[in-house]
Design an enzyme around this catalytic site. Structure first.
Site, PDB file in Angstrom:
ATOM      1  N   GLY A  48       0.878  -1.310  -0.278  1.00  0.00           N
ATOM      2  CA  GLY A  48       0.115  -0.035  -0.233  1.00  0.00           C
ATOM      3  C   GLY A  48       0.785   1.092   0.413  1.00  0.00           C
ATOM      4  O   GLY A  48       2.181   0.907   1.646  1.00  0.00           O
ATOM      5  N   GLN A 193      -4.969  -9.429  -2.671  1.00  0.00           N
ATOM      6  CA  GLN A 193      -5.381  -8.029  -1.702  1.00  0.00           C
ATOM      7  C   GLN A 193      -6.742  -8.171  -1.231  1.00  0.00           C
ATOM      8  O   GLN A 193      -7.229  -7.845  -0.142  1.00  0.00           O
ATOM      9  CB  GLN A 193      -4.634  -6.709  -2.260  1.00  0.00           C
ATOM     10  CG  GLN A 193      -3.460  -6.949  -2.471  1.00  0.00           C
ATOM     11  CD  GLN A 193      -2.808  -6.970  -2.883  1.00  0.00           C
ATOM     12  OE1 GLN A 193      -2.812  -7.753  -4.338  1.00  0.00           O
ATOM     13  NE2 GLN A 193      -1.327  -6.665  -3.613  1.00  0.00           N
ATOM     14  N   ASP A 234      -1.148   4.746  -6.707  1.00  0.00           N
ATOM     15  CA  ASP A 234      -0.235   4.464  -6.270  1.00  0.00           C
ATOM     16  C   ASP A 234       0.842   5.914  -6.436  1.00  0.00           C
ATOM     17  O   ASP A 234       1.692   6.395  -5.710  1.00  0.00           O
ATOM     18  CB  ASP A 234       0.746   3.295  -6.448  1.00  0.00           C
ATOM     19  CG  ASP A 234       0.086   1.896  -5.927  1.00  0.00           C
ATOM     20  OD1 ASP A 234      -0.958   1.735  -6.280  1.00  0.00           O
ATOM     21  OD2 ASP A 234       0.605   1.479  -4.376  1.00  0.00           O
ATOM     22  N   LYS A 245      -3.849  -0.272  -8.889  1.00  0.00           N
ATOM     23  CA  LYS A 245      -3.591  -2.173  -8.625  1.00  0.00           C
ATOM     24  C   LYS A 245      -4.131  -2.381 -10.225  1.00  0.00           C
ATOM     25  O   LYS A 245      -4.823  -1.844 -10.692  1.00  0.00           O
ATOM     26  CB  LYS A 245      -4.320  -2.495  -7.686  1.00  0.00           C
ATOM     27  CG  LYS A 245      -4.450  -4.199  -7.752  1.00  0.00           C
ATOM     28  CD  LYS A 245      -2.153  -4.705  -7.472  1.00  0.00           C
ATOM     29  CE  LYS A 245      -2.082  -4.137  -6.739  1.00  0.00           C
ATOM     30  NZ  LYS A 245      -0.599  -4.716  -6.730  1.00  0.00           N
TER      31      LYS A 245
HETATM   32  O1  MRU Z   1       0.861  -3.920  -4.639  1.00  0.00           O
HETATM   33  P1  MRU Z   1       0.518  -3.274  -3.465  1.00  0.00           P
HETATM   34  O2  MRU Z   1      -0.558  -4.597  -2.930  1.00  0.00           O
HETATM   35  O3  MRU Z   1       1.308  -2.703  -2.859  1.00  0.00           O
HETATM   36  O4  MRU Z   1      -0.502  -2.368  -4.273  1.00  0.00           O
HETATM   37  C1  MRU Z   1      -1.686  -1.665  -3.119  1.00  0.00           C
HETATM   38  C2  MRU Z   1      -2.470  -0.907  -4.276  1.00  0.00           C
HETATM   39  O5  MRU Z   1      -2.581  -0.896  -5.323  1.00  0.00           O
HETATM   40  C3  MRU Z   1      -3.883   0.396  -3.941  1.00  0.00           C
HETATM   41  O6  MRU Z   1      -4.114   0.824  -4.136  1.00  0.00           O
HETATM   42  C4  MRU Z   1      -2.728   1.308  -3.002  1.00  0.00           C
HETATM   43  O7  MRU Z   1      -0.741   1.486  -2.749  1.00  0.00           O
HETATM   44  C5  MRU Z   1      -3.642   2.695  -2.259  1.00  0.00           C
HETATM   45  S1  MRU Z   1      -3.316   2.202  -0.915  1.00  0.00           S
HETATM   46  C6  MRU Z   1      -3.896   3.528   0.501  1.00  0.00           C
END
Ligand code: MRU
Length: 350
Positions: A48, A193, A234, A245
């Site tokens: 995240g 997730q 992200d 994601k």
């Molecule tokens: O690969 P990840 O699980 O780190 O990806 C996370 C995401 O895409 C979340 O939607 C994003 O980081 C926002 S978390 C508040």
């Protein structure tokens, strides 16, 4: 996790939940080694965007061990920052945190030891994220109509941030105010997730949640069963394009087709004002085994070729609004974000 800080600084060590073990086991990792934190970020034990930024900041503090000399600290901090920067390329929070931590190397004389300065900065980054999450939830909840059925993707709750979460914090807040009828959760292949973390967290909050395969979203929208889509980010570029994601782009296009609002919730720290468009965002590609295996069990023919981007980019035209700690930002995003960037130069938004 509900009501818990996901990343804790305790007795000179960093303590966090290993998110890969959830929901079966709640296992905490405790370490004083920045390399362990770096491995955890790469391996998604910490994941995240905001949580990665917070954890990386504390990892830099660990590199300045209390025992070493000040001169040695600067060298190991520099090495740690370089090492941590190589863990995950897409979430900009990692890089903005590391930039702030690096700035501590040239802190003013007489402002404590380097370790003191680093710790103060890491604490500030986490505190700002706590406040940012709260503001996002307070703003975002105003967008939710009574009796709403919502769709979310990936996991954007407390574990994914230093605070209460982003999109999922809006959802839990809206639920508390009696506005939410049901939340549909995309399982979020390949690392699940959505099913492992979001569905679990919603159930802990007592929210009516239905897990769907990612490919169910279009049919659900066609049936008129989604009132709004809420996701995190992200990295958001200066024109409002959003990296999030993998699968987010498909949801945004589907939402636009069905005239469903598509909201992106993220702290201002997730906006990369240096990049003009989403085409410039580095997209992480993950190990092929994350696609060919589900939790260690092979589900594809051995040797099959795989394409495994962890993120995609949603063009701003599909985004109804960005929900940030600086308020709700609506199109045209380039103008609104330019104004926000200018205001950041004059006043700090936490
Ligand atoms: O690969 P990840 O699980 O780190 O990806 C996370 C995401 O895409 C979340 O939607 C994003 O980081 C926002 S978390 C508040």
């Amino acid at each position: 996790m509900t009501g818990t800080t996901s990343i804790e600084w305790t007795g000179g060590r960093l303590r966090y939940v290993d998110q890969t073990k959830l929901p079966d086991e709640v296992i905490f990792v405790e370490t004083d080694d920045y390399r362990v934190v770096a491995r955890s970020i790469k391996g998604l034990e910490i994941r995240g965007a905001p949580a990665i930024g917070v954890a990386a900041a504390f990892a830099v503090v660990l590199a300045a061990s209390p025992a070493g000399a000040e001169q040695e600290h600067a060298k190991s901090v520099d090495e740690a920052i370089t090492h941590l920067a190589l863990t995950r390329p897409t979430a900009v929070n990692l890089f903005s945190s590391l930039k702030r931590m690096r700035a501590c190397l040239s802190g003013p004389a007489g402002s404590g030891t380097l370790r003191d300065r680093l710790l103060i900065e890491a604490m500030a980054i986490r505190q700002e994220d706590i406040v940012a999450c709260r503001r996002i939830a307070d703003s975002g909840v105003t967008l939710i109509q009574p009796g709403s059925t919502l769709l979310t993707h990936c996991h954007t709750g407390a574990l994914a941030t230093g605070g209460g979460g982003t999109a999922l914090f809006i959802i839990t807040e809206a639920h508390q105010r009696g506005l939410v009828r049901r939340v549909y959760v995309g399982e979020t292949r390949p690392l699940l997730q959505g099913s492992r973390l979001t569905a679990w967290e919603l159930m802990q909050h007592g929210i009516e949640a239905s897990l769907i395969t990612d490919s169910t979203a279009g049919f659900l929208m066609k049936q008129g069963r989604v009132d709004a889509v809420l996701v995190g980010a992200d990295r958001i570029t200066a024109n409002g394009d959003v990296a999030n994601k993998i699968g987010t782009y498909s949801l945004a296009v589907l939402a636009a087709h069905h005239h469903i609002p598509f909201y992106v919730a993220a702290p201002v720290s997730t906006i990369d004002f240096d990049l003009r468009t989403g085409d410039q965002i580095p997209i992480e590609e993950r190990d092929s085994r994350e696609v060919t295996q589900v939790r260690g069990v092979r589900v594809a023919p051995e040797g099959v070729a795989v394409y495994a981007p962890a993120f995609d980019v949603t063009p701003n035209e599909f985004v109804t609004a960005l929900v940030t700690n600086a308020g709700i930002i609506r199109p045209p995003f380039a103008d609104a974000l330019e104004k926000l960037n200018q205001s950041l130069g004059t006043a700090a938004i936490t």
